[in-house]
Scaffold this active site. Sequence first.
Site, PDB file in Angstrom:
ATOM      1  N   GLU A   1       0.836  -1.211   0.000  1.00 36.40           N
ATOM      2  CA  GLU A   1       0.000   0.000   0.000  1.00 36.40           C
ATOM      3  C   GLU A   1       0.868   1.258   0.000  1.00 36.40           C
ATOM      4  O   GLU A   1       0.556   2.229  -0.684  1.00 36.40           O
ATOM      5  CB  GLU A   1      -0.933   0.018   1.224  1.00 36.40           C
ATOM      6  CG  GLU A   1      -1.945  -1.112   1.262  1.00 36.40           C
ATOM      7  CD  GLU A   1      -3.070  -0.989   0.233  1.00 36.40           C
ATOM      8  OE1 GLU A   1      -3.119   0.016  -0.492  1.00 36.40           O
ATOM      9  OE2 GLU A   1      -3.891  -1.923   0.158  1.00 36.40           O
TER      10      GLU A   1
ATOM     11  N   GLU B   1     -12.479   0.193  -9.819  1.00 34.20           N
ATOM     12  CA  GLU B   1     -12.111  -0.756 -10.892  1.00 34.20           C
ATOM     13  C   GLU B   1     -13.060  -0.761 -12.089  1.00 34.20           C
ATOM     14  O   GLU B   1     -12.612  -0.899 -13.241  1.00 34.20           O
ATOM     15  CB  GLU B   1     -11.978  -2.183 -10.319  1.00 34.20           C
ATOM     16  CG  GLU B   1     -10.791  -2.379  -9.380  1.00 34.20           C
ATOM     17  CD  GLU B   1     -11.008  -1.802  -7.982  1.00 34.20           C
ATOM     18  OE1 GLU B   1     -12.181  -1.535  -7.622  1.00 34.20           O
ATOM     19  OE2 GLU B   1     -10.016  -1.619  -7.246  1.00 34.20           O
TER      20      GLU B   1
ATOM     21  N   ARG C   1       0.513   3.747  -3.148  1.00 31.04           N
ATOM     22  CA  ARG C   1      -0.133   5.044  -2.872  1.00 31.04           C
ATOM     23  C   ARG C   1       0.884   6.151  -2.658  1.00 31.04           C
ATOM     24  O   ARG C   1       0.742   7.247  -3.194  1.00 31.04           O
ATOM     25  CB  ARG C   1      -1.026   4.946  -1.635  1.00 31.04           C
ATOM     26  CG  ARG C   1      -2.115   3.917  -1.789  1.00 31.04           C
ATOM     27  CD  ARG C   1      -3.132   4.011  -0.675  1.00 31.04           C
ATOM     28  NE  ARG C   1      -3.884   2.775  -0.555  1.00 31.04           N
ATOM     29  CZ  ARG C   1      -5.135   2.678  -0.156  1.00 31.04           C
ATOM     30  NH1 ARG C   1      -5.795   3.761   0.186  1.00 31.04           N
ATOM     31  NH2 ARG C   1      -5.749   1.514  -0.061  1.00 31.04           N
TER      32      ARG C   1
HETATM   33  C1  DMJ Z   1      -6.567   0.338  -4.904  1.00 29.89           C
HETATM   34  O1  DMJ Z   1      -5.837   0.705  -3.796  1.00 29.89           O
HETATM   35  C2  DMJ Z   1      -5.654  -0.268  -5.922  1.00 29.89           C
HETATM   36  O2  DMJ Z   1      -6.290  -0.220  -7.136  1.00 29.89           O
HETATM   37  C3  DMJ Z   1      -5.285  -1.690  -5.616  1.00 29.89           C
HETATM   38  O3  DMJ Z   1      -4.579  -2.297  -6.663  1.00 29.89           O
HETATM   39  C4  DMJ Z   1      -6.481  -2.539  -5.281  1.00 29.89           C
HETATM   40  N1  DMJ Z   1      -7.666  -1.798  -5.170  1.00 29.89           N
HETATM   41  C5  DMJ Z   1      -7.683  -0.571  -4.471  1.00 29.89           C
HETATM   42  C6  DMJ Z   1      -9.009   0.145  -4.631  1.00 29.89           C
HETATM   43  O4  DMJ Z   1     -10.079  -0.683  -4.763  1.00 29.89           O
END
Ligand code: DMJ
Length: 643
Positions: A268, A535, A272
């Site tokens: 994460e 998504e 991010r």
């Molecule tokens: C996001 O943090 C990213 O797309 C990750 O790959 C998986 N999905 C979450 C949001 O749904």
Amino acid sequence: MTTPALLPLSGRRLPPLNLGASAFPHHRATLRLSEKFILLLILSAFITLCFGAFFFLPDSSKHKRFDLGLEDVLIPHVDTSKGGKNLGGFLIHGQGHDEHRHREEEERLRNKIRADHEKALEEAKEKLKKSRDEIQAEIQTEKNKVVQELKKKDSKPLPPVPLPNLIGINSGEPADPDIREKRNKIKEMMKHAWDNYRQYGWGHNELKPIARKGHSTNIFGNSQMGATIVDALDTLYIMGLHDEFREGQEWIDKNLDFSVNSEVSVFEVNIRFIGGLLAAYYLSGQEVFKIKAVQLAGKLLPAFNTPTGIPWAMVNLKSGVGRNWGWASAGSSILAEFGTLHMEFVHLTYLTGDPVYYNKVMHIRKLLQKMDRPNGLYPNYLNPRTGRWGQHHTSVGGLGDSFYEYLLKAWLMSDKTDTEARKMYDDAIEAIEKHLIRKSNGGLTFIGEWKNGHLERKMGHLTCFAGGMFALGADGSRDDKAGHYLQLGAEIAHTCHESYDRTTLKLGPEAFKFDGGVEAVAVRQNEKYYILRPEVIETYWYMWRFTHDPKYRQWGWEATQAIDKYCRVSGGFSGVKDVYSSSPTYDDVQQSFFLAETLKYLYLLFSNDDLLPLDNWVFNTEAHPLPVLHLANTTLSGNPAYR
Ligand code: DMJ
């Protein structure tokens, strides 16, 4: 051996011992003899005493040295060439000149110690005259100085590298007024999300829009790292919200600190924070983002210290200690986590000239290439100690998803030179198509999950990203199956749209089934929520870019309206707990990915294609755009900073 103690005794004549000889005149000669003997005895006892005293009493000079802490200073002065004798390290004879120097040295040090004590005493007296606040302020200033020093040390200047082709960062204004209006509406939603976070959650990771306060989860550890700020920056930038961007930049510059005792998710934080910082750097050219990205990456590296080099899921940013999630099969690391580092790490190596990042991710790739894959599929779990798979579960949704995405994007980001990644992607999707993709009775194409030896006919909201991935990978596919993969992308987009359309709120559930007459509908209560995920909209956008079929904009607009109607509250945007209920309840979380991804993809959907063109930019899995590295091939030998 002559001793100084014996010298005075040897020359002295003792007076005769008078025992009253006049009282015993006939014993005069005998008495003289015994007198001598006794005298000799006394003398020898005295000599023995003196001799013993010299050897067994403690050496006072040694004590002096110890007391003053000067041992190291004085020992080098024992110089046998100048008449002194060095016996076991102590000066015992012929001190003369050296001894004088020692005394001077001792004296000088004694004076210094005295002066230091006096100074400290004076300072303490001065301190006591000050108020508590003044003292605290002074301590704070001292602390800040130390922090600044450490920062200086941390931020070594990075080598200058040519910026890759940064095309289309200020474009995209649609000519059609209707589309422009829709785009403006999405920008207004971004402003609403940002302003409320700014007001109620500033510096916290996320916002609770109903309680109007900060929010966080364990993926960010226990410290306030401003996840929403970092995640939102590039969206603010492309929407032209420059004041907000600057506010974010200022916070990052002053407050974003990674030397915290906090255990974070490596995945994460990578997608991010590092992804967000790198994208902000490329878009704005502001060095601070690059420096912060590199500092943070350094804190993630200890996670790779495992017997196999497969990183732990979590790492403590301060101690560097890593571990895995307790729920993961057999202490395993997760495929979608350790397999979603490549894009960011290649850029880190490009920007720093340090191969360490590139080597870490290439090591993971090599290891995966060597492993057996059941049915050609990659299981979701891999044990970082043994290098063996955990449970043989396979998913293109949660736990697996972005691993496949990054194989394709590694190839695209390398200007299509990383053919090894492309091959791995092609092999993987062939196995996925064969074993996981099916058509429902109602004709909907879905991607199921492989669990315990059979196919579970359930698809997650997360899996819906795959429609966009198939479309993105169509060009360059094996056996020139571009048309086939574009079609597959369109079918997945359609299925995911159905999962939205079959709900009351027109928002998609977390997971939906294709079983026993159920088609694209969630069955379990705990799968009916929508948490502002991107998504489905992500797939609409890719499909729009590749086909320009207006239905994708139409579907995107349906989703925009539903989000604005059902997720918008006065304090921001919230997820909802049941998309089939006409009176939904809120989960009271404004996820950072709502600003990073959902709103960005919607905005791009209603922008012209010249905004962040896909020939020049590749989006990481958190929708942070990274430029194609035309200079780099798989070995990065074309990189001028690579050493
Ligand atoms: C996001 O943090 C990213 O797309 C990750 O790959 C998986 N999905 C979450 C949001 O749904």
